[in-house]
Design an enzyme around this catalytic site. Structure first.
Site, mmCIF file in Angstrom:
data_model
loop_
_atom_site.group_PDB
_atom_site.id
_atom_site.type_symbol
_atom_site.label_atom_id
_atom_site.label_comp_id
_atom_site.label_asym_id
_atom_site.label_seq_id
_atom_site.Cartn_x
_atom_site.Cartn_y
_atom_site.Cartn_z
ATOM 1 C CB THR A 149 -0.900 0.016 1.253
ATOM 2 O OG1 THR A 149 -1.470 1.317 1.415
ATOM 3 C CG2 THR A 149 -0.141 -0.320 2.518
ATOM 4 C CE LYS A 178 -1.952 -4.348 3.902
ATOM 5 N NZ LYS A 178 -2.309 -5.505 3.073
ATOM 6 C CE1 TYR A 197 -3.698 -1.840 5.901
ATOM 7 C CE2 TYR A 197 -2.877 0.270 5.093
ATOM 8 C CZ TYR A 197 -3.418 -0.983 4.844
ATOM 9 O OH TYR A 197 -3.666 -1.379 3.545
ATOM 10 C CD GLU A 248 -2.049 5.237 4.709
ATOM 11 O OE1 GLU A 248 -1.703 5.402 5.872
ATOM 12 O OE2 GLU A 248 -2.464 6.153 3.992
#
Ligand code: NAP
Ligand code: F7E
Length: 349
Positions: free
Chosen positions: A131, A159, A155, A133
């Site tokens: 991602t 990831k 998160y 992110e």
């Protein structure tokens, strides 16, 4: 690579999620036998497969990413050619409240699958849902496959672990592991807690007289929003190359949450007047004076990322990947779909 004379089998984890549904449809159209991994739940939550008309064509299997033995049994019995790991605790705001759970699912979950593949059949191809992110406070703009990671949430850090573990299994064991670094992608099947669908479903509910106002957090946050239906084609293409590599999928255009809200309101036939700043900002329906959008601090995050925008040149060149949907098409589709969903099924989900 196509196994000759044999229908290819794909296992998609996170089948009940947005991308799981679109990817399953894409794989069925490509002739795959599709197995959808779903964690145990007391309630039926496969409405997205129903919406796409594929519920009876996907074979549902128990798959809990916290449970190694469950993953082992699933992969051993299915013997898939390709595994797409889409399952995740994918809500960034929730990850601040459940950091350990998020890391177990979204980080270690990927490693559990990789290790099952290493142990039972290293020829199985593996896709990891990485991602944007991971870039967090990004070292450069736009972000590409070579941009360094500086995540801003549990998160994002989870990831990064899944991403690095995939690279490690690729290099250490020769497993075909490819990571898609996907920027935000949305659709009528997006979860209602994500800001785009929160806005479009909220507008549909206001029109139906079910709620009065939509309370949002940081309106200045800018994201690169594409359409999930375009992105699942890129995901599939990543597992069809001669060599496994990581790819960014993005539109290259950033819009703020405010931009999204303004366009969505227009698509729902609202003429709004915006006023105020920061926590005092709001948007009023010029016709009725009703407050349609307001800001509420409870939706601010402990750490925010102000801008993410991707450079998908590598995917365009090597995968010949491109987007069919414009931002405007997507917002209109989402607004119309939520108005329609309320009419058809009487509620938003
Ligand atoms: P989503 O709608 O939130 O779906 C997540 C899926 O993971 C759901 O099916 C969920 O099941 C499942 N899941 C959660 N915890 C699990 C567990 N412990 N074991 C097994 N399954 C579990 O996410 P999405 O938008 O489709 O995204 C797909 C993947 O891409 C995710 O990994 C996400 O982090 C990543 N990603 C998404 C975006 C985006 O913009 N959409 C961008 C970049 C990366 P339940 O239905 O039971 O909750
Ligand atoms: O937030 C701001 C919020 O929750 C987008 C996941 O799919 O994409 C998603 O993560 C922005 C943020 O998505 C509200 O602060 C303002 O800046 O829709 P979101 P996300 O955090 O970008 C990435 C790529 C993933 O990988 C994730 O899995 O919008 N924002 N007001 C708000 N966000 C929410 N949710 N709710 C608000 O009221």
């Amino acid at each position: 690579m196509e196994a000759k004379g044999k229908t290819r089998r794909a296992l998609v984890t996170g089948i009940s999620g947005q991308d799981g549904a679109y990817l399953a449809k894409h794989l069925l159209e490509k002739g795959y036998e599709v197995f959808g991994g779903r964690r145990r739940s007391a309630t039926q939550n496969l409405w997205r497969l129903d919406e796409l008309g594929i519920a009876d064509r996907v074979q549902i299997v128990d798959l809990e990413l916290l449970e190694y033995s469950n993953i082992l049994d699933a992969i051993r019995s299915i013997a898939p050619d390709e595994v797409y790991n889409l399952a995740s605790q994918s809500d960034v705001a929730v990850s601040f409240k459940q950091p350990i759970f998020t890391s177990e699912v979204s980080g270690l979950g990927a490693l559990r699958i990789l290790d099952v593949i290493r142990a039972i059949d290293p020829s199985i191809r593996f896709y990891q849902a990485s991602t944007s992110e991971m870039f967090g406070i990004a070292a450069e703009t736009p972000q590409s496959e070579t941009t360094s990671f500086h995540p801003q949430s549990p998160y994002g850090t989870a990831k990064v672990f899944g991403h690095l573990a995939s690279g490690n299994y690729r290099e250490a064991y020769g497993i075909y592991a490819a990571c898609g670094i996907l920027f935000n992608h949305e659709s009528p099947l997006r979860g209602v807690d994500f800001v785009t669908r929160k806005i479009t479903s909220g507008l549909a509910m206001i029109r139906a007289g079910l709620v009065k106002t939509i309370a949002l957090g940081n309106l200045n946050a800018a994201r690169d929003w594409g359409h999930a239906a375009d992105y699942v084609n890129g995901i599939w293409l990543m597992l069809q190359q001669d060599q496994p590599e990581d790819f960014v999928l993005a539109t290259g255009q950033a819009r703020t949450v405010r931009d999204f809200a303004k366009l969505a309101a227009q698509c729902a036939d609202y003429d709004l007047e915006w006023s105020g700043k920061g926590i005092g900002e709001q948007a009023i329906d010029k016709q009725t004076g009703a407050v349609i959008f307001r800001v509420d601090e409870q939706y601010y995050r402990p750490a925010e990322i102000s801008l993410l925008v991707g450079d998908a040149s590598k995917a365009r060149e090597k995968l010949k990947w491109h987007c069919q949907f414009s931002f405007e098409d997507m917002v209109l589709e989402m607004v119309r779909a939520d108005i329609d969903l309320l009419k058809r099924r009487g509620r938003i989900f």
